[in-house]
Write an enzyme that holds these catalytic residues in place. Structure first.
Site: not given
Ligand code: A3P
Length: 341
Positions: A85, A148
């Protein structure tokens, strides 16, 4: 150049005997896992403590054990590491787009029809999660992977090799909120009868370190300290930095990967093209990433990886007491490290 997800190429047909051997290896992992301390999980499965960090038992831990035992790094490998995340999906897309910028046209790019997790597999959950044990040796260099797994638990083949590591981290309050939404989305899909996790409970678990691959602070500090010791190998990035200053972060990332942008490319707007291709607005609006029927190999909808994509959404969810508590832990844990949020 035709693109096919790397994970599809890593599973050559094996004889029945070889598959049975692999299954015995994984049974050994499961036997070990069943003897480890456990704790209530964020979704129905419990968390298991291994080498000082909490794992979702069958999904990630047996995969992590297999990575430790079987994965052989190459010096040309590129490994994205993160706490879940923290912007893994986004950074996967950026790295893939940087490395492949001369292989694909931006109008017919693989990222327009594949989820970034299909382009850059996560070692413990996409490749090594179950038997048969994969053979990533078949992939051409540079191989792109993510994990991770905390720095202290990475196999020596990675830490001793000269492969490039990029770590992406994010403010713990946004990580908590993002994970809470993600866990409940997963829970609602995987096990409808299991109650959703209240935020108060997620907060308690997160603060005592019991989050997947947590304690969050220890995971981040491991990579932070390693990046200070080996800056030429490990680049430490923040989600907030990428959001605030994407142009210079992307250039830094490309340089670290050994694929710097030429002046000509900058003049042609290649940096902006990559940023636009990988932007939250673009990726989250693509059919592959918004259609609820498009599901990755963990059984998770691709759309679950896109929610708000903003900095500071925690303000809409955490109470003043929660904020004070989590900030105090962050200050204590990061004190003297040079890392702050
Ligand atoms: P939020 O839940 O705060 O919106 P991961 O990829 O490590 O699982 O993290 C997911 C988080 O990154 C989510 O945050 C998601 O919306 C955000 N996210 C995914 N793609 C993104 C992008 N292209 N640019 C910015 N944030 C992104």
């Amino acid at each position: 150049m035709e693109f096919s997800p790397p994970s599809k190429k890593c599973f050559p047909t094996k004889s029945k005997e070889d598959v049975a051997d692999d299954e015995r290896v994984y049974q050994g992992y499961r036997d070990l896992i069943s003897s480890l301390p456990n704790e209530k999980g964020w979704i129905s499965e419990s968390l298991v403590l291994y080498q000082g960090f909490w794992y979702v038992s069958t999904i990630s831990l047996q995969g992590a054990m297999a990575v430790q035992q079987h994965f052989k790094a190459r010096p040309t490998d590129i490994l994205l590491t993160s706490t879940p995340k923290s912007g893994t999906t986004w950074t996967k897309a950026l790295i893939f787009a940087i490395i492949n910028r001369t292989n694909y046209d931006f109008t017919t790019h693989p990222l327009l029809i594949h989820n970034p997790h299909d382009c850059v597999p996560t070692l413990e959950t996409n490749l090594y999660r179950t038997t048969p044990i994969p053979n990533p040796d078949v992939l051409p260099s540079p191989r792109l992977f993510s994990t991770h797994i905390p720095y202290s638990s990475l196999p020596e083949s990675i830490t001793a090799s000269n492969c490039r590591i990029i770590h992406i981290c994010r403010n713990p309050k946004d990580v908590l909120i993002s994970f809470w939404f993600f866990a409940n989305k997963l829970q609602a899909k995987l096990n409808k009868d299991h109650p959703l996790l209240p935020l108060e409970e997620a907060f308690q678990l997160f603060c005592k370190g019991a989050s997947p691959y947590g304690p969050y602070w220890d995971q981040v500090l491991g990579y932070w300290k390693a990046s200070l010791e080996w800056p030429e190998r490990i680049l430490f990035l923040k989600y907030e930095g990428l959001k605030g200053n994407p142009f210079s972060c992307l250039k830094k990332l490309a340089e670290h990967l050994g694929y710097p942008f030429s002046l000509e490319e900058e003049e042609q707007g290649v940096v902006e093209k990559i940023l636009n291709l990988c932007s939250f607005e673009n990726l989250s609006s693509l059919d592959v990433n918004k259609n609820p029927e498009k599901v990755g190999n963990l059984g998770v909808e691709n759309s679950a990886f896109y929610r708000k994509g903003q900095v500071g959404d925690w303000e809409n969810h955490l109470t003043a007491e929660m904020v004070e508590h989590i900030d105090r832990i962050t200050e204590q844990k990061f004190h003297g490290s040079g890392l702050s949020f």
